[in-house]
Design an enzyme around this catalytic site. Structure first.
Site, PDB file in Angstrom:
ATOM      1  N   ASP A 127       2.962  19.916  25.709  1.00  0.00           N
ATOM      2  CA  ASP A 127       4.418  19.782  25.822  1.00  0.00           C
ATOM      3  C   ASP A 127       4.858  19.835  27.284  1.00  0.00           C
ATOM      4  O   ASP A 127       4.152  20.359  28.141  1.00  0.00           O
ATOM      5  CB  ASP A 127       5.123  20.888  25.027  1.00  0.00           C
ATOM      6  CG  ASP A 127       4.699  22.269  25.489  1.00  0.00           C
ATOM      7  OD1 ASP A 127       3.474  22.472  25.684  1.00  0.00           O
ATOM      8  OD2 ASP A 127       5.560  23.152  25.662  1.00  0.00           O
ATOM      9  N   GLU A 128       6.031  19.301  27.528  1.00  0.00           N
ATOM     10  CA  GLU A 128       6.727  19.447  28.802  1.00  0.00           C
ATOM     11  C   GLU A 128       5.892  19.121  30.037  1.00  0.00           C
ATOM     12  O   GLU A 128       5.963  19.807  31.051  1.00  0.00           O
ATOM     13  CB  GLU A 128       7.309  20.880  28.935  1.00  0.00           C
ATOM     14  CG  GLU A 128       8.361  21.162  27.866  1.00  0.00           C
ATOM     15  CD  GLU A 128       8.997  22.540  28.014  1.00  0.00           C
ATOM     16  OE1 GLU A 128      10.217  22.622  27.894  1.00  0.00           O
ATOM     17  OE2 GLU A 128       8.276  23.526  28.234  1.00  0.00           O
ATOM     18  N   LEU A 129       5.117  18.049  29.933  1.00  0.00           N
ATOM     19  CA  LEU A 129       4.396  17.569  31.110  1.00  0.00           C
ATOM     20  C   LEU A 129       5.416  17.062  32.130  1.00  0.00           C
ATOM     21  O   LEU A 129       6.262  16.226  31.815  1.00  0.00           O
ATOM     22  CB  LEU A 129       3.455  16.434  30.687  1.00  0.00           C
ATOM     23  CG  LEU A 129       2.696  15.740  31.809  1.00  0.00           C
ATOM     24  CD1 LEU A 129       1.791  16.726  32.550  1.00  0.00           C
ATOM     25  CD2 LEU A 129       1.860  14.600  31.252  1.00  0.00           C
TER      26      LEU A 129
ATOM     27  N   HIS B 178       2.086  23.919  31.738  1.00  0.00           N
ATOM     28  CA  HIS B 178       2.035  25.328  31.330  1.00  0.00           C
ATOM     29  C   HIS B 178       0.739  26.019  31.752  1.00  0.00           C
ATOM     30  O   HIS B 178       0.218  26.865  31.031  1.00  0.00           O
ATOM     31  CB  HIS B 178       2.230  25.460  29.812  1.00  0.00           C
ATOM     32  CG  HIS B 178       3.603  25.054  29.372  1.00  0.00           C
ATOM     33  ND1 HIS B 178       4.661  25.924  29.406  1.00  0.00           N
ATOM     34  CD2 HIS B 178       4.082  23.862  28.921  1.00  0.00           C
ATOM     35  CE1 HIS B 178       5.758  25.282  28.972  1.00  0.00           C
ATOM     36  NE2 HIS B 178       5.441  24.037  28.677  1.00  0.00           N
TER      37      HIS B 178
END
Lengths: 560, 560
Positions: free
Chosen positions: A336-338, A272
């Site tokens: 999050d969401e690596l 992100h």
């Protein structure tokens, strides 16, 4: 006693519903020169915090300005028999318990989350002789009581309109069940100006929400204007006007704190972060790489090269600069969401890992260790998303005092609790405000949003914070929040997406199980939700209607 | 030639996309004293209709006020090379074909629906020397051309900002595929004030929608203020302020007509009339009877006692009074969701049916025959919902020229067409704007709205008006509309629910299949939808964002 409409447990239409309430049926009206005073014996008398003083002025003005009328077919006329002399309330007296120099509201707004419950406690008494009193241990508690007091009153209408309450005598003992009652707003995918944020904070304060989880940056734009890193917003903001300058942020934080709201910032990393490449291309792997679906959860792809020592050093500097702008005891570092493909296909990262003999997890652990150290050195506790605990193995860098937000599925709460972490409920299956606006990725025919349908306030309200949580782990549940990811939201629809839904979340986490246990009854709450919605509208907030107005005036008629 | 972004079929970002377009890549700018003139040889020169004259003034002002910029990472700077002298457009010339006294826009706005297609036709030419010309057979056609002209221009920004188009030379030949491109708004369940309606009409005109289907009354409130029936709104409106007075309605109708919009009113009957009982209890069966779910589709229950001659007579009087307020050649009498239990359990209705020896269907046929006769006597054609043709047997009273709206399921279109009726597509599975806001009937845990999820603009756009329609029946398809039933909508969220979604419906029914056939590609339409959304925002409309701003600036990057 007038019975509450339908199956309401209290005739008071205060949101969140206070913990303990007794009411009567005497109508009292607010005097035209009603004022709020300090008890003579209170320590406030000699030294009142500036923010409490402002809250007193604001409450008085708001009460006189109120044009919200009682929701019933007669719009409250049933309480106001013509010719009746209603006893007037001349003064509301505030008392602060204890001695010593009173602390400001802002001071207690940023207490550690476990200490907030006691600090927000207050008692309110309104007797049939018109005497009115709020007592608390803190300025913050008094502030919460003032907010409740406002919601006791309705406007009469008519040519000599006045404010009245139909429910005296009223006795309230109130305190929240949870110390974290938050709205998350993402200000990267679309822009929200200062005015919109301040108005949101005002509405949050009306329903006693106490945390603004500010997801300030993400891959789409970088609106965070830091004095030490001007190039980030300079190249990463949507425009020079769409930047929160450091001074402006401090003003927003102060505004929030004075309303009992902690502003918890979040710089989500190492994922992100794509937009950092606009000013620092060397820090980012896979910027705008396509097909995006392989390298990121959504376009543009791009993540910090967190295996690289120089990147870690740079990030530490960034955090040191950002952390000090905020007063919160917490700082969100995301996690999050690596996307591992993005990293493993990045040549520089691959080379670095090889030369160090590290796995990607080891690199992440090192990055987390070092960046969290900056947060801790500033006497703050990190806040992370659930993947930092559940997805990459047990990273020693994630210390047990870290706050962990549950977002993917509410069932994941138990897993995080089992590892001994404190959690915040923010799961998409209950608390995602952005869902149900239709799919936003271009595709033929469109479709529903990724996590299923619109989350109604009733759905949010039906959440049980202790579901599958064993007795001994309950103290690790800090509270909850609703999250507004801004793919399809900007200032045009911020209020219609947020209000009044978030009020259900505010009430759920303020009231806790109550005498009725979980799940709380949304049917019981309906009249209060209508009332607070119209109160918001009266204050210029575009809170959406929950039913036809016919139904809003007739609680209990419009249930399945 | 500059290629259009992603898979756009035209670089023009005009919504609805014009039928035939050629473009170039010369940049022209609007002169600071740009004006719109009448061709010297045109019949307009000696006698210009007042509404066309106003539209010319309004277009000129709107063009100069425009601050909408081109959506690209450089915000259009790629077209504006510094130092370049762009040819200026000094004048736009309007020509009306033919002789004879020109008709007003308003006149042609209320033509029979089949005649509208030709009346809305126009041609637009913008040459590289800056000459600009619109030609049409009607004032309405010129008006549509003016609307297109506005959408050709972008604001440059900068300190000496100007309006420019990057696409000259531009040649457009344009006309709609369908003559009915509507928004339905329900103003009974919640209230919408005059200002909100006028603003809605302005936005409809921007995208060339041409019908406002005004579902003006229903069971919840009666906001229709008729001079001959003041008691209906007197007792049935939400408040004395929440009434459209007859004169005010005429003003709204004129405002719409001057923008090429026909206001088709609807007084839904014999169901959806419960609120009449507030002023005329004797006319209504089962008012507020419970459990509502047995007697009505939603509270309050109550329907006209349509078997009763006195009720029929009264209704005829009501219709005679209402019909004349509106200029439309159509009048909606509803006919949906008739609840038979409500009627059969009504003692008076049962007695009447018995004494006449009628079935309920026979009574409905008689009621329809007589009430439609009033509509026809006023030279108007009735508009009904699909049940009047599909649910109660073949009622002889429903004459073959009646317009029938499909709402329950798009599959029902074929059934109505098979019976030889003209149809309007308004099916809930594609065109219900109110869906996806969550269930609104009180229930524990809430739920999704009754007809499933939110209908995204992409879903609406993917509709094929000729699906399962045999070649010979196609001429019976009048067009389509999106419907906004107002259980959970009032002025606070009217715009966020409606815009820009309805623009997809406007384009679908204006453009028809186009060269690409059905279904139309929402991916191709995405850049135009972004553009018209930001154009709406520039005009003060709360149209919601469709994607992160990052994606709006980069057409084609954010598809599945």
């Amino acid at each position: 006693m007038r019975s509450p409409a339908s199956n309401e447990t209290t005739p008071l239409r205060v949101v969140p519903r206070p913990t303990r309430v007794t009411t009567g049926e005497t109508v009292l009206r607010l005097s035209g020169d009603f004022s709020i005073d300090i008890d003579n014996s209170s320590s406030l008398k000699s030294s009142i915090p500036r923010d409490l003083e402002q809250a007193i002025h604001h409450t008085t003005a708001t009460l006189h300005k109120n044009r919200h009328r009682y929701l019933s077919p007669q719009r409250g006329a049933e309480f106001l028999i013509s010719g009746t002399q209603h006893t007037e309330i001349q003064k509301l007296i505030l008392s602060l318990n204890g001695n010593g120099k009173p602390r400001s509201i802002a001071h207690d707004a940023v207490l550690p989350v476990e200490d907030r419950v006691a600090a927000e406690r207050y008692e309110l008494e309104l007797a049939t002789d018109g005497s009115a009193h709020i007592e608390a241990d803190t300025s913050l508690g008094l502030y919460r009581g003032l907010t409740t007091f406002q919601q006791l009153f309705f406007y009469s209408g008519g040519k000599d309109g006045f404010q009245y309450t139909p429910h005296a005598p009223i006795n309230i003992e109130d305190q929240p069940a949870f110390g974290w009652r938050a709205v998350l707003l993402d200000t990267s995918r679309n822009w929200f100006g200062e005015e919109a944020l301040l108005k949101m904070l005002d509405t949050m304060a009306l329903i006693k929400m106490n945390v603004f989880h500010w997801h300030i940056t993400d891959s789409n734009s970088w609106p965070l204007g830091l004095d030490d890193f001007p190039e980030l917003a300079g190249k990463g903001a949507y425009s020079p006007e769409e930047v929160y300058q450091q001074k402006q942020i401090q003003k927003i934080v102060l505004y929030a704190n004075a309303r009992g709201i902690d502003v918890v910032p979040e710089i989500d990393m190492p994922g992100h972060t794509a937009i950092i490449a606009e000013s620092h291309p060397e820090l980012i792997a896979g910027y705008q790489r396509t097909p995006f679906v392989k390298y990121a959860h959504q376009p543009p792809a791009g993540q910090l090269r967190f295996a690289d020592d120089k990147v870690t050093e740079w990030t530490k500097g960034l955090l040191q600069s950002a952390v000090t702008v905020f007063s919160s005891p917490y700082f969100g570092t995301g996690g999050d969401e690596l996307n591992t493909t993005c990293m493993m296909e990045d040549e520089e990262t691959a080379t670095t890992l090889k030369s160090k003999g590290w796995t990607l997890e080891k690199a992440l652990d090192n990055f987390t260790e070092q960046t969290h150290a900056v947060v801790r050195a500033n006497k703050k506790t990190p806040l992370v998303w659930q993947e930092m605990v559940l997805t990459h193995g047990d990273l020693p860098s994630v210390k047990k005092d870290t706050l962990v937000s549950i977002w993917i599925d509410s069932k994941d709460a138990a897993k995080v609790l089992a590892k001994g972490f404190r959690i915040v409920h923010a799961a998409a299956d209950y608390f995602y405000l952005d869902q149900g606006q239709g799919g936003w990725l271009g595709e033929e025919g469109g479709g529903d949003s990724w996590q299923g349908p619109y989350k109604s306030w009733q759905k949010m309200y039906s959440f049980d914070p202790y579901k599958d949580v064993e007795e001994g782990k309950r103290k690790l549940v800090m509270g909850g929040q609703c999250s507004l990811w801004a793919e399809q939201t900007d200032e045009t629809n911020l209020e219609t997406v947020l209000w009044p839904r978030a009020a259900a979340v505010a009430e759920l986490f303020w009231t806790g199980a109550g005498a009725e246990g979980y799940p709380r009854s949304s049917v019981e709450a309906f009249p209060r939700m209508h009332d607070v919605r119209f109160r918001m509208v009266d204050r210029g907030v575009r809170a959406i209607p929950l039913q036809p107005y016919w139904s809003a005036l007739r609680p209990g008629t419009t249930n399945k």
